[in-house]
Design an enzyme around this catalytic site. Structure first.
Site, mmCIF file in Angstrom:
data_model
loop_
_atom_site.group_PDB
_atom_site.id
_atom_site.type_symbol
_atom_site.label_atom_id
_atom_site.label_comp_id
_atom_site.label_asym_id
_atom_site.label_seq_id
_atom_site.Cartn_x
_atom_site.Cartn_y
_atom_site.Cartn_z
ATOM 1 C CB VAL A 270 -17.629 16.565 65.513
ATOM 2 C CG1 VAL A 270 -17.431 17.033 66.937
ATOM 3 C CG2 VAL A 270 -16.860 17.441 64.556
ATOM 4 C CB CYS A 271 -12.949 13.442 64.569
ATOM 5 S SG CYS A 271 -13.076 12.810 62.878
ATOM 6 N NE ARG A 272 -6.716 18.375 60.904
ATOM 7 C CZ ARG A 272 -6.481 18.406 59.598
ATOM 8 N NH1 ARG A 272 -6.872 17.408 58.829
ATOM 9 N NH2 ARG A 272 -5.867 19.432 59.054
#
Length: 116
Positions: free
Chosen positions: A67-69
């Site tokens: 997960v990232c932004r």
């Protein structure tokens, strides 16, 4: 495999508290300031730039959710891990979608968690 054709998972398909699911390893690849502002409780923070040096911290026996932004950086990480034999999936829409759907977050700073 490239970042545009990696396995993905929808926020709705994950438990609201993935920390309570020992079949998942949530890998947050954002920068330290992004992590501190708000992240999924129980996620492990390994910034994308540190991934290769810390690769042994990522279990091979568990499904990895990167997960990232927004899902772009984590898609590249997912491609790298999948090419290396991990059961890796990108969180579609990243933390933006997680927060938009009202999923719980925690922060390392005072105040309410938010997506930076």
């Amino acid at each position: 495999m490239g970042p545009d054709d990696v396995p993905t998972v929808l926020v709705e398909d994950l438990p609201a508290d993935p920390a309570g699911d020992d079949t998942l390893f949530v890998l947050d690849v954002r920068e330290p300031d992004e992590w501190a502002a708000g992240h999924i409780d129980g996620a492990v923070h390994i910034p994308m730039g540190e991934l290769v040096a810390r690769i042994e911290e990522i279990p091979r026996s568990t499904r990895v959710i990167a997960v990232c932004r927004s899902g772009r950086r984590s898609a590249a990480v997912t491609a790298y891990l999948a090419d290396g034999g991990w059961d890796a999936h990108n969180l579609d829409g990243g933390m933006i979608t997680w927060a938009a759907l009202g999923r719980p977050m925690t922060a390392d700073t005072p105040g309410a968690p938010f997506v930076l």
